[in-house]
Design a protein around this motif. Structure first.
Motif, PDB file in Angstrom:
ATOM      1  N   SER A   3       0.845  -1.177   0.000  1.00  0.00           N
ATOM      2  CA  SER A   3       0.000   0.000   0.000  1.00  0.00           C
ATOM      3  C   SER A   3       0.885   1.234   0.000  1.00  0.00           C
ATOM      4  O   SER A   3       1.990   1.211   0.495  1.00  0.00           O
ATOM      5  N   ARG A  41     -11.142  -1.363   4.878  1.00  0.00           N
ATOM      6  CA  ARG A  41     -10.071  -1.316   3.879  1.00  0.00           C
ATOM      7  C   ARG A  41      -9.242  -0.049   4.024  1.00  0.00           C
ATOM      8  O   ARG A  41      -8.009  -0.085   3.939  1.00  0.00           O
ATOM      9  N   ARG A  47      -6.020   0.523   0.674  1.00  0.00           N
ATOM     10  CA  ARG A  47      -6.502   1.297  -0.472  1.00  0.00           C
ATOM     11  C   ARG A  47      -6.735   2.742  -0.032  1.00  0.00           C
ATOM     12  O   ARG A  47      -7.388   2.982   0.978  1.00  0.00           O
ATOM     13  N   GLU A 159      -4.199  -4.124  -3.810  1.00  0.00           N
ATOM     14  CA  GLU A 159      -4.648  -4.790  -2.592  1.00  0.00           C
ATOM     15  C   GLU A 159      -4.383  -6.283  -2.736  1.00  0.00           C
ATOM     16  O   GLU A 159      -3.974  -6.768  -3.800  1.00  0.00           O
TER      17      GLU A 159
END
Length: 234
Positions: A3, A41, A47, A159
């Protein structure tokens, strides 16, 4: 890291603000008009939210975002300085390392990358257990991943999930499992190691001198650590 740094920072901000208001993820999601899965998330840093979703989440908690800038990669220097100020036992405990290693028993592997550097005393950031793994053990590794809810990092989606688990398939060798994230360096033969001991436990790790030659990410963080030492000593 899989990420982006920004996604991780935003996730941390949302989670901290939610906790300070004693809200559950479901409660925040309901007020902001998004799903609980979206909040999860975002808080996980997997994300980055859209600007519209970010503003709705923050507005639901009656706060707004203030944007600033700093020198590129300054966060790495800050993390290195923070780790350097902690005892090595505390750095290791923060990784939840032994819990994951105790379950990686189906195939031989050795610790490499930033994890190996940290175990040898270098205060470098670690975002996943890094192991060297032989190609001939790829199938038992895949079976282990399947048994432990493994998901492979999907660079296209940003992801975990949606791609084949097998190391032989194209893609980054990074997986999320029920016990933590694992990054693998696939090789024909395991590299030479040294043994280090911490808390009554021994670890087989790739030596620092070899990491500086063969592991680009670990080498860069080791260089930054040495530079920090020079700055702090001057």
């Amino acid at each position: 890291m899989p990420s982006t740094r920004l996604a991780g920072l935003l996730g941390t901000v949302i989670r901290a603000q939610r906790h300070s208001r004693e809200l559950s993820q479901a409660e925040l999601a309901d007020v902001a008009g998004v799903s609980q899965a979206t909040v999860a998330r975002i808080e996980g840093g997997n994300r980055a939210p859209s600007i519209a979703v970010l503003e709705r989440l923050l507005a639901a908690m009656e706060v707004q975002l203030v944007v600033g800038v700093e020198p590129l990669d300054a966060h790495l220097d800050a993390r290195i300085d923070d780790l350097a100020a902690r005892p090595i036992a505390e750095r290791i405990d923060g990784l939840n390392l032994n819990r994951l290693l105790d379950r990686l028993t189906d195939f031989p592997q050795v610790i490499t990358g930033c994890t190996a550097a940290l175990l040898q005393g270098a205060p470098v950031p670690v975002d996943a257990l890094e192991i060297a793994l032989r190609w001939q053990d790829a199938k038992p590794f895949t079976r282990w991943l399947e048994a432990n809810y493994g998901q492979r990092w999907n660079a296209r989606w940003g992801e975990f999930g949606g791609v084949w688990l097998e190391p032989e398939e194209p893609g980054e060798h990074l997986w999320s499992t029920r016990y933590g994230e694992v990054r693998a360096t696939m090789c024909d033969e395991l590299p030479e190691t040294i043994e280090v001991h911490h808390g009554g436990r021994s670890y087989q790790v790739v030596p620092l001198v070899e990491l500086a030659l063969s592991e680009p990410r670990a080498a860069e963080l080791l260089r930054r650590y040495r530079d920090r030492q020079l700055v702090n000593d001057s």
